[in-house]
Enzyme design. Structure first.
Site, PDB file in Angstrom:
ATOM      1  CG  HIS A  30      -0.745  -8.894   0.496  1.00  0.00           C
ATOM      2  ND1 HIS A  30      -0.308  -7.587   0.368  1.00  0.00           N
ATOM      3  CD2 HIS A  30      -2.063  -8.861   0.191  1.00  0.00           C
ATOM      4  CE1 HIS A  30      -1.319  -6.816   0.002  1.00  0.00           C
ATOM      5  NE2 HIS A  30      -2.397  -7.576  -0.119  1.00  0.00           N
TER       6      HIS A  30
ATOM      7  CE1 TYR B 227      -3.016  -3.062   0.372  1.00  0.00           C
ATOM      8  CE2 TYR B 227      -3.153  -2.677   2.729  1.00  0.00           C
ATOM      9  CZ  TYR B 227      -3.492  -3.421   1.619  1.00  0.00           C
ATOM     10  OH  TYR B 227      -4.297  -4.518   1.757  1.00  0.00           O
TER      11      TYR B 227
END
Length: 332
Positions: free
Chosen positions: A138, A54
């Site tokens: 992830h 992010y």
């Protein structure tokens, strides 16, 4: 607060997704970031989720800074492994990956044991913390063999050493998450976009398997990246323009919600929270106003007649759990 699996880690029923403060799609300023995290704390959010992905680490740096004055035992924080950030001098921005930040690093997929530890060490440095509570693998979609045979055992070792309290995987699909639940000893999985009013793929196998195994599920993407928040022409679904059939379905849901005196946003959040395997609903927010709205919608009571009409009209499968009409739940 809800416990994650058999771990001692607890999360608030409504939680903070920190991609937005990593400049997802558009840049936001530091003052807005601080106000957003402050608002989340005020409404009772105590679980905060971030990732190196992010904003090329920006989300982690900002979240760590915004929480620094808070007592560490008072909140739960998770980050993710699988993408290492390597410096690059190529210039330009990262908008091709969705983030309005300078392209100072490149992402390198790595689910090896060494990669997991290196990623976590770098995340701790960016966060300014000596530990995180939860670590997820992830998006291992295209790296299943390495994730299961190297990444997962590395997380299991970190948990046994007490470095992290709970471990899991976070993905935008239900099928591989089901494999994690059945074939490993994860405490929690983060399922984004696959259990919503428009997409119940997680209902077939993932959620029943999690319930049977005592594994917790965090639901992300309750609004399917925007369509269920504000259905209109041009709205996004799974980060692209919504196809006409799904837009029509969302508009029907909104009309029904309006007629029952509730909102589609409230119904979307309530639906995700209603399944007994779900420990928390993760909302991606980028302003204090969005935080307060999500909290208001989450605590609203959605009439039982709304759920019944959804089933009667075929907009929701009969086997999907729905909340009974009951007093509002609190965010924490």
């Amino acid at each position: 607060m809800n416990r994650l699996g058999r771990s001692g880690v607890e999360v608030s029923a409504l939680s903070f997704g920190a991609a937005g403060i990593g400049n997802l799609y558009a840049e936001i300023g530091e003052e807005q970031v601080r106000a957003t995290v402050e608002a989340a704390w005020t409404v009772g959010m105590r679980y905060f989720d971030t990732a190196p992905h992010y904003g090329l680490g920006l989300s982690e740096r900002r979240l760590g800074s915004a929480l620094r004055a808070r007592p560490r035992p008072a909140y739960t924080i998770s980050t993710k492994v699988g993408r290492l950030l390597e410096p690059t001098d190529g210039g330009g921005d990262d908008l091709a990956n969705g983030f309005a930040v300078p392209a100072t690093h490149r992402r390198v997929w790595d689910f090896s044991a060494d990669g997991v530890r290196r990623s976590l060490d770098a995340s701790l440095e960016r966060l300014g913390l000596d530990r995180v509570d939860v670590v997820y693998l992830h998006d291992p979609d295209d790296h299943a063999e390495q994730a299961f045979h190297e990444g997962y055992p590395a997380l299991e070792k970190l948990r046994s050493e007490g470095v992290v309290g709970a471990i899991g995987a976070g993905m935008n699909q239900a099928e591989m998450l089901t494999r994690f639940v059945r074939d490993t000893d994860v405490d929690v999985v983060l399922c984004a976009g696959r259990y919503t009013l428009l997409d119940q793929r997680a209902l077939a196998e993932l959620l029943p398997a999690a319930q049977e195994r005592g594994t917790s599920v965090i639901i992300g993407g309750a609004f399917n990246s925007g369509l269920l928040a504000d259905p209109k022409p041009g709205a996004t679904y799974n980060y692209a323009q919504a196809p006409a059939d799904l837009l029509d379905r969302a508009l029907r849901l909104k009309s029904l919600a309006d007629r029952h005196g509730t909102t589609l946003r409230a119904a979307a959040l309530a639906f995700c929270a209603a399944h007994p395997a779900v420990a928390s609903v993760l909302v991606g927010v980028r302003s204090a106003a969005e935080v307060r709205d999500c909290a208001d919608q989450f605590t609203a009571t959605v009439p039982a007649a709304f759920w019944q009409e959804l089933r009667d009209t075929g907009l929701l499968p009969a086997e999907a759990p729905v909340p009974a009409e009951k007093p509002s739940q609190e965010p924490s």
